[in-house]
Design a protein around this motif. Sequence first.
Motif, short mmCIF file in Angstrom:
data_model
loop_
_atom_site.label_atom_id
_atom_site.label_comp_id
_atom_site.label_asym_id
_atom_site.label_seq_id
_atom_site.Cartn_x
_atom_site.Cartn_y
_atom_site.Cartn_z
N ARG A 52 0.81 -1.23 0.00
CA ARG A 52 0.00 0.00 0.00
C ARG A 52 0.84 1.27 0.00
NH1 ARG A 52 -1.05 -2.35 4.93
NH2 ARG A 52 -3.12 -2.94 4.20
N GLU A 71 -2.54 -4.08 -2.30
CA GLU A 71 -3.04 -3.88 -0.95
C GLU A 71 -3.81 -2.56 -0.85
OE1 GLU A 71 0.13 -4.20 1.87
OE2 GLU A 71 -0.15 -6.38 2.04
N GLU A 72 -4.99 -2.60 -0.27
CA GLU A 72 -5.79 -1.40 -0.06
C GLU A 72 -5.55 -0.85 1.35
OE1 GLU A 72 -7.46 0.19 -2.23
OE2 GLU A 72 -8.08 -1.19 -3.82
N PRO A 73 -5.57 0.47 1.52
CA PRO A 73 -5.81 1.46 0.47
C PRO A 73 -4.58 1.63 -0.42
CG PRO A 73 -5.36 2.56 2.55
CD PRO A 73 -5.42 1.09 2.85
N ALA A 74 -4.74 1.31 -1.69
CA ALA A 74 -3.62 1.38 -2.62
C ALA A 74 -3.29 2.83 -2.97
CB ALA A 74 -3.96 0.61 -3.89
N PRO A 76 -6.81 -1.83 -8.53
CA PRO A 76 -7.16 -1.10 -7.31
C PRO A 76 -8.00 0.15 -7.55
CG PRO A 76 -4.92 -0.58 -7.96
CD PRO A 76 -5.38 -1.65 -8.89
N SER A 77 -8.69 0.58 -6.50
CA SER A 77 -9.57 1.74 -6.59
C SER A 77 -8.81 3.05 -6.81
CB SER A 77 -10.40 1.86 -5.30
OG SER A 77 -9.56 1.93 -4.17
N SER A 78 -7.52 3.05 -6.55
CA SER A 78 -6.70 4.26 -6.74
C SER A 78 -6.33 4.51 -8.20
CB SER A 78 -5.40 4.13 -5.93
OG SER A 78 -4.67 2.98 -6.36
N PRO A 122 -11.55 -0.53 -12.10
CA PRO A 122 -12.20 0.17 -10.99
C PRO A 122 -12.94 1.43 -11.42
CG PRO A 122 -9.90 0.76 -11.06
CD PRO A 122 -10.10 -0.26 -12.15
#
Length: 215
Positions: free
Chosen positions: A54, A75-78, A100-102, A123
């Motif tokens: 992360r 790994e989140e939060p990415a 990932p959401s990032s 995402p």
Amino acid sequence: MKKTALYLMILAVCFPAAAQTSLNRGTLRVYQDINRNPNQYTDNQTIQTIVIDRTARTLPDEAFVGTSVRNITFEEPAAIAVIPAGAFSDSYSLTSIHLPSSLRTIEASAFGSCTSLQRITLPLGLETIQDTAFWNTRISRLYVPDTVTYIGAGILHNIMSLESIRLPEGADVDISNEFSGVYSQNEQKAGVYMKIDNTWIYRPDMAENDFNAAR
């Protein structure tokens, strides 16, 4: 205790050494320091799993090209906003990946010629998919979220298994993509664009879960 030793002890407690990218028993754990030696894992056939920590913010171009990786975890939060050009290309054992959401950008050929890749989850928040991002894979269905505004040339080029793609409304889609014609004809509507007997047709939009479950 001598002053020097005490000083070093205080430094170690207050400023612990940054974790280092390392390969252990087939698992590569990636930290920000990978940028100092960007090609050290190219064509490495002992890598089975890649874990992007992360704390990693950027990755080098072609960092993992030609590896035998089967599983990739962010790994989140990415913190990764860009999958760089050719980052995972030619990784022949990779079958699926959840991004990932990032993430905001997938650069050219990031997953190009991953010839076992069948499923990729993009995402919400992704904005740009650059040229040939997923070319020569085995993807049959791709859901492109509403936040994507640009799709580059030939993102799904040379994929015999391609059946359908869900496109958002009003995206700038390069005309080299085989689905671009029917997308333009339908005024760039959000919807599912399906390939039937080598002809692309438009179908009404559907939610991602419904799209993934439909056959």
